[in-house]
Design an enzyme around this catalytic site. Structure first.
Site, PDB file in Angstrom:
ATOM      1  N   GLU A   1      -6.832   4.819   7.998  1.00 22.62           N
ATOM      2  CA  GLU A   1      -6.537   6.299   7.592  1.00 22.62           C
ATOM      3  C   GLU A   1      -7.834   6.921   6.803  1.00 22.62           C
ATOM      4  OE1 GLU A   1      -2.975   5.593   5.364  1.00 22.62           O
ATOM      5  OE2 GLU A   1      -1.937   5.139   7.231  1.00 22.62           O
TER       6      GLU A   1
ATOM      7  N   SER B   1       3.739  -1.833  10.353  1.00 20.68           N
ATOM      8  CA  SER B   1       5.141  -2.054  10.500  1.00 20.68           C
ATOM      9  C   SER B   1       5.664  -3.304  10.423  1.00 20.68           C
ATOM     10  CB  SER B   1       5.694  -1.544  11.966  1.00 20.68           C
ATOM     11  OG  SER B   1       4.959  -0.215  12.094  1.00 20.68           O
TER      12      SER B   1
ATOM     13  N   GLY C   1       2.613   2.447  10.756  1.00 24.33           N
ATOM     14  CA  GLY C   1       3.596   3.663  10.575  1.00 24.33           C
ATOM     15  C   GLY C   1       4.263   3.916  11.983  1.00 24.33           C
TER      16      GLY C   1
ATOM     17  N   GLU D   1      -5.280  -4.796  10.438  1.00 24.98           N
ATOM     18  CA  GLU D   1      -4.185  -3.597  10.800  1.00 24.98           C
ATOM     19  C   GLU D   1      -4.552  -3.129  12.183  1.00 24.98           C
ATOM     20  OE1 GLU D   1      -2.288  -2.619   6.650  1.00 24.98           O
ATOM     21  OE2 GLU D   1      -3.805  -1.296   7.099  1.00 24.98           O
TER      22      GLU D   1
ATOM     23  N   LYS E   1       0.184   4.152  -0.312  1.00 23.56           N
ATOM     24  CA  LYS E   1      -0.598   5.254   0.450  1.00 23.56           C
ATOM     25  C   LYS E   1      -0.237   6.659  -0.711  1.00 23.56           C
ATOM     26  CE  LYS E   1      -0.087   3.329   4.727  1.00 23.56           C
ATOM     27  NZ  LYS E   1      -0.032   3.348   6.191  1.00 23.56           N
TER      28      LYS E   1
ATOM     29  N   HIS F   1      -9.541   1.309   4.942  1.00 21.27           N
ATOM     30  CA  HIS F   1      -8.003   1.291   5.543  1.00 21.27           C
ATOM     31  C   HIS F   1      -8.405   2.183   6.686  1.00 21.27           C
ATOM     32  CE1 HIS F   1      -4.085   2.434   6.494  1.00 21.27           C
ATOM     33  NE2 HIS F   1      -3.598   1.495   5.981  1.00 21.27           N
TER      34      HIS F   1
ATOM     35  N   ASN G   1       0.788  -1.101  -0.063  1.00 27.65           N
ATOM     36  CA  ASN G   1      -0.074   0.065  -0.162  1.00 27.65           C
ATOM     37  C   ASN G   1       1.023   1.141   0.157  1.00 27.65           C
ATOM     38  OD1 ASN G   1      -1.742   1.916   0.500  1.00 27.65           O
ATOM     39  ND2 ASN G   1      -2.506   1.429   2.597  1.00 27.65           N
TER      40      ASN G   1
HETATM   41  P1  13P Z   1       3.162   0.515   7.538  1.00 26.17           P
HETATM   42  O1  13P Z   1       3.786  -0.831   7.116  1.00 26.17           O
HETATM   43  O2  13P Z   1       4.009   1.774   7.116  1.00 26.17           O
HETATM   44  O3  13P Z   1       3.227   0.468   9.124  1.00 26.17           O
HETATM   45  O4  13P Z   1       1.632   0.530   7.139  1.00 26.17           O
HETATM   46  C1  13P Z   1       1.044  -0.391   7.232  1.00 26.17           C
HETATM   47  C2  13P Z   1      -0.498  -0.091   6.424  1.00 26.17           C
HETATM   48  O5  13P Z   1      -1.061   0.706   6.687  1.00 26.17           O
HETATM   49  C3  13P Z   1      -0.730  -0.948   5.242  1.00 26.17           C
HETATM   50  O6  13P Z   1      -1.955  -0.506   4.645  1.00 26.17           O
END
Ligand code: 13P
Length: 251
Positions: free
Chosen positions: A98, A213, A174, A168, A11, A96, A9
């Protein structure tokens, strides 16, 4: 036996120069991708560019979001599943954290989008996960089951034969703070058991990715857990070496 599935992803990251370099790296290393399904999910505006840069049939394309409305119409700024399909996507990430936290996406909207994706034969990657406050308040199972049941109520349990779930934990995204493999396994097993109450056969087959992560140094242990079937990778998917190392960690 479930096949591992790892998706990147990206983003809201990248530009044409960065993406060309990244995909060139992925192309070069794609020969090592065996016994694992792999997808990359760039920002929508770069989907076509990535598709043209990809020179391997081992990496599939996914979008990061779609509109609820399936075709076209007066929905300024939105992108439909028909468009995502037209451009060559096989997957779409939905719900997601976010999008839930920053853009206020509700469980109902995620369920509607899941139905939209399925109607176009695009595989939805439905994200679920709890915040740290929810976990600490003992609400983990309530949050996850509410998120999942809303989708099940909309599309039916049998549809999960064509759905990927990504667990997640919001507090691990992140932050560099991965859920331990035992913590992740516990939730993955809970998710599978929740589905199994409605259809054991579907539950046994459904791919449940872990996200939060994931890095080359922790992927192997995570993917070795019995109910973890791959990962949804954020930051580490922006580096070809790291992403391929993660993709090959569990095989
Ligand atoms: P990270 O791997 O940067 O923690 O992000 C995970 C994520 O949100 C994947 O959709």
């Amino acid at each position: 036996m479930r096949k591992l599935f790892v998706a990147g992803n990206w983003k809201m990251h990248g530009n044409k120069t960065f993406i060309k370099d990244l995909v060139t790296g992925l192309n070069a290393k794609s020969v090592s991708l065996n016994n694992v399904d792999v997808a990359v999910c760039p920002p929508a505006i770069y989907l076509d560019f990535v598709n043209k840069c990809l020179a391997t049939d081992k990496i599939f394309l996914g979008a990061q979001n779609i509109a609820i409305e399936p075709e076209q119409g007066a929905f300024t700024g939105e992108i439909s599943i028909a468009m995502v399909k037209d451009i060559g996507c096989s997957y779409v990430i939905l719900g997601h954290s976010e999008r839930r936290a920053i853009y206020g996406e509700t469980n109902e909207q995620v369920a509607d989008k899941t139905a939209t994706a399925l109607s176009a034969n695009i595989t939805p990657i439905v994200c679920v996960g709890e915040t740290l406050a929810e976990r600490e308040a003992g609400k983990l199972e309530l949050v996850i089951s509410t998120q999942l049941n809303t989708v099940i109520n909309k599309v039916g349990i049998d549809a999960f034969a064509n759905i990927v779930i990504a667990y997640e934990p919001v507090w691990a995204i992140g932050t560099g703070k991965t859920a331990s493999s035992a913590q992740a396994q516990e939730v993955h097993a809970f998710i599978r058991s929740l589905l199994a109450q409605k259809n054991a056969e579907v539950a046994e087959k459904v791919i449940i990715q872990y996200g939060g992560s994931v890095k080359p140094n922790n992927a192997k242990e995570l993917f070795a857990q019995p109910d973890i079937d791959g990962g949804l990778i954020g930051g580490a998917s922006l580096n070809a070496d790291d992403f391929i190392a993660i993709c090959t960690a569990g095989v």
